[in-house]
Write a protein that holds these residues in place. Structure first.
Motif, PDB file in Angstrom:
ATOM      1  N   VAL A 148     -45.656 162.014  21.083  1.00  0.00           N
ATOM      2  CA  VAL A 148     -46.996 162.166  21.662  1.00  0.00           C
ATOM      3  C   VAL A 148     -47.801 160.897  21.366  1.00  0.00           C
ATOM      4  O   VAL A 148     -47.651 160.310  20.293  1.00  0.00           O
ATOM      5  CB  VAL A 148     -47.719 163.380  21.010  1.00  0.00           C
ATOM      6  CG1 VAL A 148     -49.111 163.579  21.602  1.00  0.00           C
ATOM      7  CG2 VAL A 148     -46.895 164.654  21.123  1.00  0.00           C
ATOM      8  N   LEU A 149     -48.654 160.512  22.297  1.00  0.00           N
ATOM      9  CA  LEU A 149     -49.641 159.466  22.021  1.00  0.00           C
ATOM     10  C   LEU A 149     -50.996 160.143  21.850  1.00  0.00           C
ATOM     11  O   LEU A 149     -51.378 160.980  22.683  1.00  0.00           O
ATOM     12  CB  LEU A 149     -49.708 158.471  23.188  1.00  0.00           C
ATOM     13  CG  LEU A 149     -48.454 157.619  23.397  1.00  0.00           C
ATOM     14  CD1 LEU A 149     -48.568 156.825  24.706  1.00  0.00           C
ATOM     15  CD2 LEU A 149     -48.211 156.676  22.217  1.00  0.00           C
ATOM     16  N   ALA A 150     -51.686 159.802  20.762  1.00  0.00           N
ATOM     17  CA  ALA A 150     -53.015 160.371  20.499  1.00  0.00           C
ATOM     18  C   ALA A 150     -54.058 159.311  20.859  1.00  0.00           C
ATOM     19  O   ALA A 150     -54.022 158.188  20.356  1.00  0.00           O
ATOM     20  CB  ALA A 150     -53.135 160.776  19.040  1.00  0.00           C
ATOM     21  N   ILE A 151     -54.976 159.701  21.721  1.00  0.00           N
ATOM     22  CA  ILE A 151     -55.878 158.750  22.379  1.00  0.00           C
ATOM     23  C   ILE A 151     -57.322 159.250  22.263  1.00  0.00           C
ATOM     24  O   ILE A 151     -57.551 160.466  22.255  1.00  0.00           O
ATOM     25  CB  ILE A 151     -55.500 158.684  23.886  1.00  0.00           C
ATOM     26  CG1 ILE A 151     -54.026 158.284  24.042  1.00  0.00           C
ATOM     27  CG2 ILE A 151     -56.409 157.749  24.677  1.00  0.00           C
ATOM     28  CD1 ILE A 151     -53.436 158.615  25.415  1.00  0.00           C
ATOM     29  N   TYR A 152     -58.266 158.328  22.162  1.00  0.00           N
ATOM     30  CA  TYR A 152     -59.668 158.780  22.248  1.00  0.00           C
ATOM     31  C   TYR A 152     -60.450 157.922  23.226  1.00  0.00           C
ATOM     32  O   TYR A 152     -60.111 156.768  23.484  1.00  0.00           O
ATOM     33  CB  TYR A 152     -60.347 158.804  20.877  1.00  0.00           C
ATOM     34  CG  TYR A 152     -60.489 157.465  20.188  1.00  0.00           C
ATOM     35  CD1 TYR A 152     -59.543 157.045  19.271  1.00  0.00           C
ATOM     36  CD2 TYR A 152     -61.572 156.633  20.444  1.00  0.00           C
ATOM     37  CE1 TYR A 152     -59.666 155.826  18.620  1.00  0.00           C
ATOM     38  CE2 TYR A 152     -61.714 155.423  19.799  1.00  0.00           C
ATOM     39  CZ  TYR A 152     -60.745 155.023  18.888  1.00  0.00           C
ATOM     40  OH  TYR A 152     -60.882 153.804  18.259  1.00  0.00           O
ATOM     41  N   LYS A 153     -61.497 158.523  23.760  1.00  0.00           N
ATOM     42  CA  LYS A 153     -62.395 157.813  24.693  1.00  0.00           C
ATOM     43  C   LYS A 153     -63.387 157.032  23.837  1.00  0.00           C
ATOM     44  O   LYS A 153     -64.067 157.615  22.980  1.00  0.00           O
ATOM     45  CB  LYS A 153     -63.116 158.840  25.571  1.00  0.00           C
ATOM     46  CG  LYS A 153     -63.941 158.224  26.653  1.00  0.00           C
ATOM     47  CD  LYS A 153     -64.382 159.272  27.677  1.00  0.00           C
ATOM     48  CE  LYS A 153     -64.993 158.583  28.874  1.00  0.00           C
ATOM     49  NZ  LYS A 153     -66.396 158.829  29.031  1.00  0.00           N
ATOM     50  N   THR A 154     -63.446 155.736  24.050  1.00  0.00           N
ATOM     51  CA  THR A 154     -64.202 154.894  23.116  1.00  0.00           C
ATOM     52  C   THR A 154     -65.706 154.868  23.379  1.00  0.00           C
ATOM     53  O   THR A 154     -66.484 154.511  22.510  1.00  0.00           O
ATOM     54  CB  THR A 154     -63.689 153.436  23.197  1.00  0.00           C
ATOM     55  OG1 THR A 154     -63.780 153.005  24.565  1.00  0.00           O
ATOM     56  CG2 THR A 154     -62.250 153.332  22.726  1.00  0.00           C
ATOM     57  N   ASN A 155     -66.109 155.226  24.609  1.00  0.00           N
ATOM     58  CA  ASN A 155     -67.533 155.075  24.941  1.00  0.00           C
ATOM     59  C   ASN A 155     -68.161 156.391  25.412  1.00  0.00           C
ATOM     60  O   ASN A 155     -67.469 157.340  25.791  1.00  0.00           O
ATOM     61  CB  ASN A 155     -67.710 153.999  26.014  1.00  0.00           C
ATOM     62  CG  ASN A 155     -67.044 154.408  27.315  1.00  0.00           C
ATOM     63  OD1 ASN A 155     -65.933 154.924  27.302  1.00  0.00           O
ATOM     64  ND2 ASN A 155     -67.738 154.218  28.430  1.00  0.00           N
ATOM     65  N   LEU A 156     -69.491 156.384  25.380  1.00  0.00           N
ATOM     66  CA  LEU A 156     -70.263 157.509  25.924  1.00  0.00           C
ATOM     67  C   LEU A 156     -70.482 157.249  27.417  1.00  0.00           C
ATOM     68  O   LEU A 156     -70.247 156.134  27.906  1.00  0.00           O
ATOM     69  CB  LEU A 156     -71.618 157.584  25.220  1.00  0.00           C
ATOM     70  CG  LEU A 156     -71.554 157.718  23.692  1.00  0.00           C
ATOM     71  CD1 LEU A 156     -72.929 157.465  23.073  1.00  0.00           C
ATOM     72  CD2 LEU A 156     -71.044 159.109  23.326  1.00  0.00           C
TER      73      LEU A 156
END
Ligand SMILES: Cc1cc2nc3c(=O)[nH]c(=O)nc-3n(C[C@H](O)[C@H](O)[C@H](O)COP(=O)(O)O)c2cc1C
Length: 201
Positions: free
Chosen positions: A95-103
């Motif tokens: 699995v790749l764990a990813i986050y959205k960096t901006n609002l």
């Protein structure tokens, strides 16, 4: 106690104070059973993620996952560091764990990595309950992974995860890794990070 339960309890933490058994039993395995996660179990892991707290309920986590035998699995595997490649292929799911960096207004979301971490903590507890082990891996070429999977610019791949049912054949590991797999689990004492009333208190 059957064999399965025995395996899951082998690396139990030697805690100073009693804690919830699922937390005590969790560890990061380098070997896994051969079998794939059932579809329901896979969805239950992400359902647990879904209900994690997040700053402003923005839920900035995203995941790309692939089962062994798929192109996605191979592509994730190819992005891992050589060290992680030496054992992570034992896992039936990567699995790749990813986050959205901006609002949405374009500002950086400083809390997004925190939220992704919390979501993975939820996943860890749910996984442990199902007899599933998760091994996090920062050792990956995230730039290559972002390119391979066409991850949009405002998202960042934080880590990869090797996931599978606890168990499997320890002889699949090199001698060095066997030692790591069987080593006592160690932690800093509470007093070194939980300060009462003042820094280092
Ligand atoms: C963000 C993060 C990155 C990690 N990266 C790797 C890694 O690249 N390779 C690896 O073998 N273990 C990796 N680990 C696993 C840690 O080494 C492991 O959690 C730690 O040694 C404690 O062991 P335990 O999880 O079995 O209690 C990582 C863990 C975290 C949380």
């Amino acid at each position: 106690m059957n064999d399965e339960e025995k395996i899951r309890l082998e690396n139990i933490a030697d805690t100073e104070y009693e804690i919830f058994p699922l937390l005590k039993q969790r560890y990061s395995p380098r070997i896994f059973k051969e079998n794939f996660l059932t579809e329901t179990h896979t969805h239950q892991l992400f359902e647990a993620v879904r209900w994690a707290p997040s700053s402003n309920n923005l839920q900035p986590w995203r995941f790309i996952y692939g089962e062994r035998g798929t192109d996605a699995y191979k592509e994730i595997f190819d992005c891992l560091s050589d060290f992680n490649k030496s054992w992570a292929g034992n896992a039936p799911l990567l699995v790749l764990a990813i986050y959205k960096t901006n609002l949405d207004n374009g500002d950086k979301n400083f809390h997004a990595p925190y939220d992704l971490g919390l979501s993975l903590s939820n996943m860890a507890v749910q996984a442990q309950y199902l007899g599933i082990g998760i091994h996090h891996m920062a050792g990956l070429d995230w730039k290559q992974a972002e390119k391979t999977f066409n991850v949009p610019n405002e998202y960042h791949i934080a880590s990869a995860l090797a996931i599978g049912y606890y168990g499997g054949d320890i002889d699949k590991l090199s001698d060095d890794l066997k030692v790591q797999e069987e080593a006592d689990r160690k932690r800093m004492p509470l007093s070194s990070f939980a300060f009462n009333r003042s820094w280092n208190g």
